[in-house]
Design a protein around this motif. Structure first.
Motif, PDB file in Angstrom:
ATOM      1  N   GLU A   1       0.820  -1.219   0.000  1.00 16.24           N
ATOM      2  CA  GLU A   1       0.000   0.000   0.000  1.00 16.24           C
ATOM      3  C   GLU A   1       0.849   1.262   0.000  1.00 16.24           C
ATOM      4  OE1 GLU A   1       1.184  -0.634   4.089  1.00 16.24           O
ATOM      5  OE2 GLU A   1       0.332  -1.985   2.583  1.00 16.24           O
TER       6      GLU A   1
ATOM      7  N   ASP B   1       0.237   4.224  -2.671  1.00 18.20           N
ATOM      8  CA  ASP B   1      -0.023   5.610  -2.249  1.00 18.20           C
ATOM      9  C   ASP B   1       1.022   6.564  -2.818  1.00 18.20           C
ATOM     10  OD1 ASP B   1      -2.225   4.823  -0.827  1.00 18.20           O
ATOM     11  OD2 ASP B   1      -1.193   4.738   1.102  1.00 18.20           O
TER      12      ASP B   1
ATOM     13  N   GLY C   1      -2.692  -6.576  -3.889  1.00 16.91           N
ATOM     14  CA  GLY C   1      -1.957  -6.542  -2.636  1.00 16.91           C
ATOM     15  C   GLY C   1      -0.776  -7.496  -2.630  1.00 16.91           C
TER      16      GLY C   1
END
Length: 309
Positions: A104, A108, A131
């Motif tokens: 993540e 981001d 993921g």
């Protein structure tokens, strides 16, 4: 199929188009005798005369007439397939979905910049981020994912890599945390407070713990979470100390100047985190995949510069 010479297909296309052994030979850069031998072989393979004498000309048989269009299209398709792979790609018309495995923090950090790049230069390309629950190489091998971003953690020797940037762990805590009330953050003071750690595999110990252990110290870990964003949220609303890569802060609203939180250099040394793009060799020469790799590398460079200045 082992007895079929694919060169005969090109010879047949030329013979049916020219209806002349001489002109067909000139068209393919062959001698007349070589083209005559090709016609003989074609007659034997098809069990049909194909071209027969009519005065001074050759005329196609009824069977040959049914072949003319099919032979031309097939010849063009075969030789197109056997041409060298293209070295460039038309990004504006490229219609492809790339599956990227990343944690993540990287999503981001880079996804917004990548979105702008796609909108500007490759509007029909789609990026599907999945993921990073493990580092298994099999999805790269079988094509389930096209690219992985992170630290190389597999024994698969064939995988290709390119370093994107160096990262490092830093500590985070609320700005009013007692740890920050004195200018010197020692290993002893750091270890004496309660900590939240991030682990996808429920591991409670990492490089920081190994470095503390060399000094006879041990952190008090009171919470384990699966994502760095979880740790940031918890630290912001508690007096726990967190440990995250610096890149995880660059992509969030967290800043050293923020009144709620602050980050600090660790009082112990930890290894540099080398973030790389990882892919399988079967995609190494693919121009579309190469464009994706170059684009991600370019997007990551400002982050690398900001960490080294």
């Amino acid at each position: 199929m082992t007895d079929i010479d694919m060169n005969l297909l090109k010879a047949l296309d030329a013979l049916l188009a020219e209806r002349s052994v001489t002109r067909a030979a000139q068209r393919l850069g062959l001698s007349v005798s070589a083209m005559s031998r090709n016609l003989t072989r074609l007659r034997r393979v098809t069990n049909d005369p194909l071209l027969v004498q009519a005065g001074r000309q050759l005329v196609p048989t009824p069977y040959a007439l049914t072949l003319i269009e099919r032979v031309h299209e097939t010849t063009r398709s075969v030789y197109t397939l056997l041409q060298p792979a293209p070295k460039t790609v038309d990004l504006f018309t490229l219609d492809r979905c790339f599956v990227i495995r990343a944690n993540e923090s990287f999503i981001d950090l880079a996804s917004a910049k990548l979105a702008l790049e796609l909108q500007k230069n490759a509007p029909r390309v789609r990026l599907h981020f999945v993921g990073k629950h493990d580092k298994d190489a099999q999805p790269l091998r079988d094509g389930t994912i096209d690219l992985e971003i992170g630290v190389l953690g597999t024994e698969a020797p064939e995988l290709k890599t390119r370093m994107l940037f160096n990262d490092r762990f830093v500590g985070i805590c609320r700005s009013d945390h007692p740890l920050l009330q004195t200018p010197c953050i020692t290993a002893e003071r750091y270890a004496s407070y309660s900590h939240v750690v991030v682990s996808r595999k429920n591991k409670l110990h990492g490089p920081v713990d190994a470095a503390l252990a060399k000094q006879g110290l041990k952190r008090q870990i009171v919470m384990v979470v699966p994502a760095f964003t979880n740790a940031i949220h918890i630290v912001r609303h508690s007096h726990l100390i967190g440990l995250v890569p610096l890149s995880a802060l660059a992509s969030s609203s967290l800043h050293p100047e923020m009144s709620e939180m602050n980050w600090f250099e660790l009082p112990v040394e930890t290894p540099t985190i080398k973030i790389s793009a990882i892919w399988h060799p079967r995609l190494h020469a693919d121009p579309e995949h190469r464009w994706l790799r170059e684009t991600i590398w370019t997007v990551c460079q400002p982050e690398e510069k900001s960490q080294t200045t």
